[in-house]
Design an enzyme around this catalytic site. Structure first.
Site, PDB file in Angstrom:
ATOM      1  N   GLY A 112       8.319  -9.325  -7.919  1.00 56.51           N
ATOM      2  CA  GLY A 112       9.126  -8.279  -8.081  1.00 56.51           C
ATOM      3  C   GLY A 112      10.609  -8.988  -8.359  1.00 56.51           C
ATOM      4  CB  SER A 113      13.818  -7.415  -7.208  1.00 55.57           C
ATOM      5  OG  SER A 113      13.562  -6.264  -7.585  1.00 55.57           O
ATOM      6  CB  THR A 114      12.273 -12.568  -5.293  1.00 54.64           C
ATOM      7  OG1 THR A 114      10.739 -12.665  -5.737  1.00 54.64           O
ATOM      8  CG2 THR A 114      12.458 -11.863  -4.024  1.00 54.64           C
ATOM      9  CE  LYS A 135      15.367  -6.805 -10.780  1.00 55.16           C
ATOM     10  NZ  LYS A 135      15.728  -5.704 -10.153  1.00 55.16           N
TER      11      LYS A 135
END
Lengths: 490, 464
Positions: free
Chosen positions: A220-222, A224
């Site tokens: 997920g967003s990690t 990014k």
């Protein structure tokens, strides 16, 4: 008739020479392979009647052999079994070995070449050979904090924590929930061992799975952080550079639109890269992924360790950016840039990403064995483990820029739950969708520095009784990461 | 005859070989110490104490060994002094290992049979057979008179297991006969009878067989009609293979015959013919018999499937022993099927290691070497052939069984001489040693001095 008798004498000589050469091949050349073969009961029998060396954490044994009156002379005993099971693994007569018991078996059992002199001494002194000891890099306080944090989520929650020392790659904590009791498998009561094993294998929650190293989930967003690193490195962006934001990102010829969590606009149609990371803006990072292209993003992920088995000592599975040979469509690439689609990583991998950023961009190979010692406590050659660099994922300057962005995320962004007073903390939350009917995974990836103490940590929580809206990484996983970091740098 | 030849003959005649019986006694005591120390070590390794009856057993073995050397000193004073100690050392090691395996196997399952006491009885019987043979048979050439009787006996012994009441099939091979409470493998006795028969037959027919034949590809091939006997021997071996399903004995009998034929005729062509026929026989066995094919497949890949289980665990045992071995009583050789008989070499290799196993192989090699030396120095054709046949068949047997266990060649069921559990084997091997000692005594005994002839009352006179 003497000539043919002499010929036959030479023939017999050849037969005996063949036998002598062949026993040398079997008992010397092939011996190691044969001993390592599956189903070789002899090696197990011998190991069970021998004093196996202890596994140590902070000087205390977490696994040791004690004398026994049972079927074998010694019994393996695990102290605080559930806490350390993901590391120690088990040592079972029926089911073999796993974890450190497997990877460090030659030292623990005393059969390693480096222990040859000790074995010779034992032989001459008519002593049973003893195993050497293995000291781990684990920080007991951090390990306990990690397990306690996961336990606080409740019994139904599954998750894992991996903490690393960024400058060396040493594993400081590795917890996985649910865990199991390896004592049940080390018993000499083979019927009960079999029953325990069958029960563990039947458990849907897979308690024997080390979720820190052996299971890949969408980060997920990690992820990014990886996309941001690529943007700094490849697109020469600065934290102040403007990137696209807004309510959604659309793709030509497709009805699908990439939207932000909660339908927000991230604060405008263009925002700074730093702000995009602070608020975890999907649109911005989807757009960046598109700008970078698949090759450059995949290359950045590979530099952080995706696609390699990180560390021989921890027997981790590979994390992946895409499956081999996939040509991503534009929308798929955008989803990959925010850690969805086919991206999947182990907590060890995400901890390594945070550690590399904290370590000025240099990726250190994770390891878990600090020192190997002979039974007489002398340190064995090749020990203590020398930290090894896997290369540079980003430049020192860009690593510093990414750190300021992660630190502001903790100060004023989505990761405020990880704040520790008196320490510099940088972090990133993540919430990854798997399927519609399952709760999403909550991630938290961070590092903390205080004086000369440093730690990087990754936390994943797979599912919990907490309702869907509350599972955002910051709230569930953040406090666990915080307490682990606090335990290390205190 | 020149003057110089006469002088040499007189010097040769006056040369008396050293008997070396004192050396034999010292070596024998060392061999007894090896056996008794092994027995004590088994006790230390399994129970932690030296077995209470060690001194009783040691005393018994020492008395038997010393009595045997004294008997040899009396009835065969010029016999080879090394063979007997070598055999006693092997026998002692075998007894200790069988005792050790009894302990180990009964620890796994108390109902399993113990073999050590039986083996001790059979060993004693073997020594008695040795003593009786050496005492009664004062000249090995007397056996030549019974050449065809031994041939017939060999065939009877080979046929016995096939008969309905006395024959028994064990593990796919019909090579056993029932004698009340005992079962007996007549193959070993047949081997000795065949060796005597071949020696007696070939020493008479060797000139006929050595007649020149055709030359083909640089090899002298025998004439067609001379191929008769070798074909008969081959058919008997094939018969053993087909009817008794025993590949090992089949190869051994045929090898014995071919080797003796070659030594008698000095024609290497027989070896070529023999090798071709063995290849044909083994190929036939592979395609025709499931159990032969299973053995081959287990040899090529012992690690998959159940057929290779014995080979596999035997190899695991050898590997586990490594260079120095686990030590007596400290390994787990009892987990291999037939660890006390067919697989005793793997058991010894596990606990005594590569070092011990090589020492055992060297003892075997020395026995063969002494046997061939006796054949080389023997003065009569029959003794030469018999000694060479016994020595080479001993070597072949060790090669087939040890090679099978260590996966050099496919495994076949032959006994390991002097080590493996089994009454018929131990008794017959002691008999073989008695025969070899008898021949070597004849060989090394000084010829009667011609001087005594001249000075005696009877004079050699030239008739006009």
């Amino acid at each position: 008739m003497n000539k043919p008798i002499r010929v036959m004498a030479v023939f017999c000589l050849v037969l005996f020479a063949a036998l002598l050469v062949n026993v040398n091949v079997v008992q010397f050349v092939q011996a190691e392979d044969l001993n390592a073969r599956e189903g070789n009961r002899r090696v197990l029998d011998a190991e069970f009647s021998r004093h196996r060396g202890p596994i140590l954490v902070d000087g205390e044994a977490i696994a040791e052999s004690v004398e026994s009156d049972g079927r074998f002379e010694y019994q393996r005993r695990y102290i605080d079994p559930e806490l350390y099971a993901p590391l120690t693994g088990f040592f079972s007569y029926t089911y073999g070995r796993s974890g450190i018991e497997r990877t460090e078996n030659s030292i623990l059992s005393g059969s390693d070449d480096s222990l040859f002199v000790d074995r010779l001494g034992d032989l001459l002194g008519n002593q049973q050979p003893q195993g050497g000891s293995v000291e781990l890099t684990i920080d007991a306080a951090a390990q306990k904090a990690a397990a306690a944090g996961l336990a606080d989520l409740g019994r139904g929650a599954k998750g894992a924590v991996v903490a690393l020392d960024p400058s060396t790659g040493a594993v400081l904590a590795m917890a996985s929930q649910p865990s199991y009791d390896p004592n049940l498998l080390a018993s000499s009561d083979l019927a009960s061992v079999q029953a325990s094993m069958e029960e563990l294998m039947a458990d849907e929650d897979q308690p024997m799975l080390n979720r820190g190293t052996r299971q890949i989930l969408p980060p997920g967003s990690t992820f990014k952080l990886v996309t941001a690193a690529a943007a700094l490195e490849q697109l020469n962006l600065e934290p102040r550079s403007k990137v696209k934001a807004g309510r959604s990102l659309s793709f030509p010829g497709q009805t699908y639109e990439l939207v932000n969590e909660g339908g927000s606009t991230c604060g405008g149609s263009t925002i700074t890269l730093e702000k995009a990371l602070n608020v975890s803006c999907n649109v911005s990072f989807g757009w960046l992924a598109d700008k970078l292209g698949q090759d450059r993003l995949a290359e950045q992920a590979a530099k952080f360790g995706f696609g390699t088995e990180l560390g021989d000592q921890v027997s981790a599975v590979q994390s992946r950016f895409t499956t081999e040979g996939t040509e991503l469509e534009q929308s798929q690439l955008a989803q990959s840039g925010i850690g969805q689609f086919e991206v999947a990583a182990t907590p060890l991998q995400m901890a390594t990403v945070a550690a590399a950023i904290a370590n000025d961009g240099e990726v250190m190979e994770p390891y878990v064995v600090k020192t190997r010692r002979a039974p007489n406590l002398s340190v064995l050659p090749g020990s203590p483990t020398e930290p090894e660099s896997l290369g540079r994922a980003m430049s020192q300057g860009n690593a510093a820029k990414l750190r300021t962005m992660m630190e502001s995320t903790v100060q004023e962004g989505t990761a405020t739950s990880a704040r520790i007073s008196g320490a510099t903390v940088g972090g990133k939350t993540g919430t990854a969708q798997s399927t519609k009917d399952r709760p999403p995974y909550a991630w938290f990836v961070s590092y903390a520095t205080k004086g000369d103490r440093q730690v990087a940590v990754a936390v994943v929580v797979e599912s919990s009784r907490t309702s869907r809206s509350e599972i955002a990484g910051g709230r569930l996983a953040g406090p666990i990461a915080r307490s682990v970091m606090d335990a290390v740098i205190k | 005859m020149s003057v110089r030849d006469t002088a040499r003959n007189q010097r040769d005649a006056s040369w008396v070989p050293r008997k070396r019986r004192g050396a034999e006694l010292v070596l024998t005591m060392m061999a007894v110490v090896i056996g008794v120390a092994a027995y004590a070590a088994v006790g230390l390794g399994t129970e932690g104490t030296i077995p209470a009856d060690t001194f009783k057993l040691g005393g018994f073995l020492a008395v038997v060994a010393v009595a045997t050397t004294l008997l040899v000193r009396r009835v065969a004073p010029y016999a080879d002094p090394v063979l007997l100690p070598l055999v006693i050392a092997l026998n002692g090691l075998g007894l200790a290992m069988i005792y050790r395996l009894d302990v180990g196997r009964q620890a796994l399952d108390p109902d399993r049979a113990a073999f050590a006491n039986g083996q001790l009885v059979w060993t004693t019987l073997g020594v008695v057979a040795f003593a009786v043979t050496l005492t009664l048979l004062r000249d090995h050439r007397r056996l030549q008179a019974f050449t065809y009787s031994f041939g017939l006996a060999a065939i009877v012994l080979l046929v016995l297991p096939l008969l309905p009441v006395v024959g028994r099939e064990i593990n796919g091979a019909r090579i056993w006969i029932n004698l009340g409470p005992f079962s007996f493998q007549p193959g070993e006795a047949a081997k000795v009878c065949l060796a005597i028969f071949f020696a007696g037959y070939l020493v008479v027919k060797r000139d006929a067989l050595a007649l020149a034949g055709r030359r083909f590809l640089g090899i002298d091939l025998p004439r067609g009609r001379d191929l008769g006997p070798i074909l008969v021997a081959w058919l008997i071996s094939i018969g053993v293979l087909v009817l008794q399903k025993d590949l090992g004995s089949s190869v051994l009998f045929f090898g014995l015959f071919v080797v003796m034929l070659y030594i008698a005729t000095e024609r290497p062509g027989w070896l070529v013919v023999g090798a071709l026929l063995v290849t044909a026989g083994v190929t036939l066995g592979y395609w025709q018999f499931g159990h032969v094919r299973t053995r081959f497949d287990a040899w090529l890949d012992p690690f998959t499937g159940d057929a290779g289980y014995q080979v596999k665990t035997g190899l695991f045992g050898l590997a586990h022993g490594g260079i120095l071995g686990t030590g007596w009583g400290q390994g787990s050789p009892q987990t291999t099927p037939y660890s006390f008989s067919d697989y005793i070499i793997a058991s010894l290799g596990e606990e005594l290691g590569l070092t011990g196993l090589m020492a055992i192989l060297l003892i075997y090699g020395l026995i063969v070497e002494r046997g061939l030396r006796i054949a080389l120095t023997c003065r009569d054709g029959f003794g030469k052939l018999l000694a060479a046949g016994l020595a080479v068949s001993f070597a072949l047997q060790v090669f087939v069984v040890v090679g099978g266990v260590t996966r050099l060649i496919p495994l076949t069921g032959l006994t390991t001489p002097f080590l493996a559990q089994g009454g018929s084997s131990i008794v017959l091997n002691w008999l073989i040693i008695a025969l070899l000692l008898r021949i070597s005594d004849q060989t090394r005994r000084p010829a009667p001095s011609p001087a005594s002839l001249a000075s005696s009352d009877t004079q050699v006179v030239r008739l006009p």
